[in-house]
Scaffold this motif. Sequence first.
Motif, PDB file in Angstrom:
ATOM      1  N   VAL A 166       0.864  -1.181   0.000  1.00 36.26           N
ATOM      2  CA  VAL A 166       0.000   0.000   0.000  1.00 36.26           C
ATOM      3  C   VAL A 166       0.901   1.232   0.000  1.00 36.26           C
ATOM      4  CG1 VAL A 166      -1.779   1.294   1.218  1.00 36.26           C
ATOM      5  CG2 VAL A 166      -1.824  -1.209   1.251  1.00 36.26           C
TER       6      VAL A 166
ATOM      7  N   PRO B  54       2.340   4.609   0.833  1.00 36.18           N
ATOM      8  CA  PRO B  54       2.161   5.486   1.995  1.00 36.18           C
ATOM      9  C   PRO B  54       1.432   6.784   1.673  1.00 36.18           C
ATOM     10  CG  PRO B  54       4.385   4.611   1.946  1.00 36.18           C
ATOM     11  CD  PRO B  54       3.738   4.224   0.643  1.00 36.18           C
TER      12      PRO B  54
ATOM     13  N   ASP C   4      -1.123   7.110   0.050  1.00 34.50           N
ATOM     14  CA  ASP C   4      -2.566   6.866   0.114  1.00 34.50           C
ATOM     15  C   ASP C   4      -3.054   6.652   1.537  1.00 34.50           C
ATOM     16  OD1 ASP C   4      -2.578   6.962  -2.652  1.00 34.50           O
ATOM     17  OD2 ASP C   4      -2.298   4.786  -2.859  1.00 34.50           O
ATOM     18  N   GLN C   5      -2.136   6.750   2.511  1.00 32.89           N
ATOM     19  CA  GLN C   5      -2.512   6.443   3.889  1.00 32.89           C
ATOM     20  C   GLN C   5      -2.216   7.585   4.854  1.00 32.89           C
ATOM     21  OE1 GLN C   5      -0.776   2.672   5.070  1.00 32.89           O
ATOM     22  NE2 GLN C   5      -2.668   1.692   4.462  1.00 32.89           N
ATOM     23  N   GLN C   6      -2.037   8.776   4.329  1.00 35.16           N
ATOM     24  CA  GLN C   6      -1.763   9.895   5.220  1.00 35.16           C
ATOM     25  C   GLN C   6      -2.973  10.168   6.112  1.00 35.16           C
ATOM     26  OE1 GLN C   6       1.088  11.395   5.751  1.00 35.16           O
ATOM     27  NE2 GLN C   6       2.067  10.082   4.228  1.00 35.16           N
TER      28      GLN C   6
ATOM     29  N   THR D 102     -11.235   0.130   4.812  1.00 37.11           N
ATOM     30  CA  THR D 102     -10.560   1.427   4.934  1.00 37.11           C
ATOM     31  C   THR D 102     -10.399   1.852   6.390  1.00 37.11           C
ATOM     32  OG1 THR D 102     -12.705   2.521   4.678  1.00 37.11           O
ATOM     33  CG2 THR D 102     -11.386   2.207   2.699  1.00 37.11           C
TER      34      THR D 102
ATOM     35  N   LYS E 181      -9.554   0.768  10.232  1.00 43.92           N
ATOM     36  CA  LYS E 181      -8.941  -0.285  11.025  1.00 43.92           C
ATOM     37  C   LYS E 181      -9.434  -0.209  12.471  1.00 43.92           C
ATOM     38  CE  LYS E 181      -6.110  -1.852   7.825  1.00 43.92           C
ATOM     39  NZ  LYS E 181      -6.665  -1.098   6.710  1.00 43.92           N
TER      40      LYS E 181
ATOM     41  N   GLY F 276      -4.771   5.710  10.934  1.00 44.48           N
ATOM     42  CA  GLY F 276      -4.239   4.638  10.118  1.00 44.48           C
ATOM     43  C   GLY F 276      -2.868   4.153  10.559  1.00 44.48           C
TER      44      GLY F 276
ATOM     45  N   GLU G 277      -1.501  -6.330   4.651  1.00 43.78           N
ATOM     46  CA  GLU G 277      -1.093  -5.126   3.937  1.00 43.78           C
ATOM     47  C   GLU G 277       0.140  -4.556   4.604  1.00 43.78           C
ATOM     48  OE1 GLU G 277      -4.532  -2.433   4.427  1.00 43.78           O
ATOM     49  OE2 GLU G 277      -3.168  -1.152   5.577  1.00 43.78           O
TER      50      GLU G 277
ATOM     51  N   ASN H  14       3.526  -1.306   3.996  1.00 43.41           N
ATOM     52  CA  ASN H  14       4.118  -0.237   3.203  1.00 43.41           C
ATOM     53  C   ASN H  14       5.554  -0.579   2.805  1.00 43.41           C
ATOM     54  OD1 ASN H  14       5.233   0.025   5.789  1.00 43.41           O
ATOM     55  ND2 ASN H  14       5.415   2.248   5.637  1.00 43.41           N
TER      56      ASN H  14
END
Length: 350
Positions: free
Chosen positions: A57, A59, A61-63, A108, A110, A157, A281, A283
């Motif tokens: 994934v 990173p 897209d996970q801020q 999306t 957690k 996240g 998943e 990073n």
Amino acid sequence: MDQSTEPTQLPGRAAAKKRMSKKKIVLYSALGVFSVVALLAGYLVYLFYDFAGKIYVDPRDQQPTAVATPTDGTVPTMAPLIEPPEWNGDERINILLMGGDSRGVKSTVKPRSDTMIVVSIDPVAKSTHLLSLLRDTYVEIPQRGSNRLNAAITMGGPLLAMETVHQWIDMPIHYYVYTDFEGFISLIDELGGIEFEVDKNMRNTDNRDDPRYNIKLEKGLQHLDGLTALQYVRYRGDAMSDFSRSERQRKFLTAIADKLQSTTGLLKLPQLLNGIAPYIETNIPPGDLLKLARLGLKLNTSSLASIQLPQMNAFRNARIRDMDVLVPDTGKVRSYVKEQLAGSPAPQSE
């Protein structure tokens, strides 16, 4: 009397030809073996890159998203861009393992992490430390205020969870790996189960949950499949609750590492990767994941060092905002981590 016109071969030439034939056989055999090994190695590399691409994934897209609007009417602040440090392949690498009951890791949102362990690997010494983080530890979560450690992932996240751990123990966290119950079950089943010594009889029933997650284990050496292994690592019915559970989790993680390094584990690698990919998943970029896989085969898993954070006598029990929490002495925790990673045992009591 007829005489043969065919030339007579000298014994020396015949022996030389025979030796040459043997050399060719050996050479062709060696080339055949090399070709097979090269093809197998190429296939495994391709297989691993394919697996890495499925679980990776980006990173970016996970801020973390903006903080909820404050009650005082001020404008909400955005969490700063979180950029985990890069790993150059030679320095110590720290990976945050997180497990939660998401029942679908690709969701999306957690849930609070049920398990948090930092795996710290020294590529030069080929040594590994497992740092269990007690989930009820009351820490500062960047841009979110203070809360239980396991709340960080729900607030921003995996990257926010990494940054929270980094700021608490003052140790860079390069990557994370997240899995849920089903991923853990799949991993153990794909490995064919694990022979493990269960330290006590374990019983727990939760009528609100799926009956297959109820805990019913007998003391003694037994073969644990995915479900029974999950029961073992989740059990917290001890007087010491999460303290005992974190110790059991570290022991079982060591057993998993041993099985992965075994011949059986390597032979099952293709099936294993396909089986667990939907439930994991991370990073970790594919290139670094391949480096870590190669490094993992060289690690000495028979002597994994494991510690718990916060350590005994480095926290106090408290009740804050209707939560039972552990308030750590951050200075003691950080010193303890540095001493352990440097190989200097720190005193457990005062």
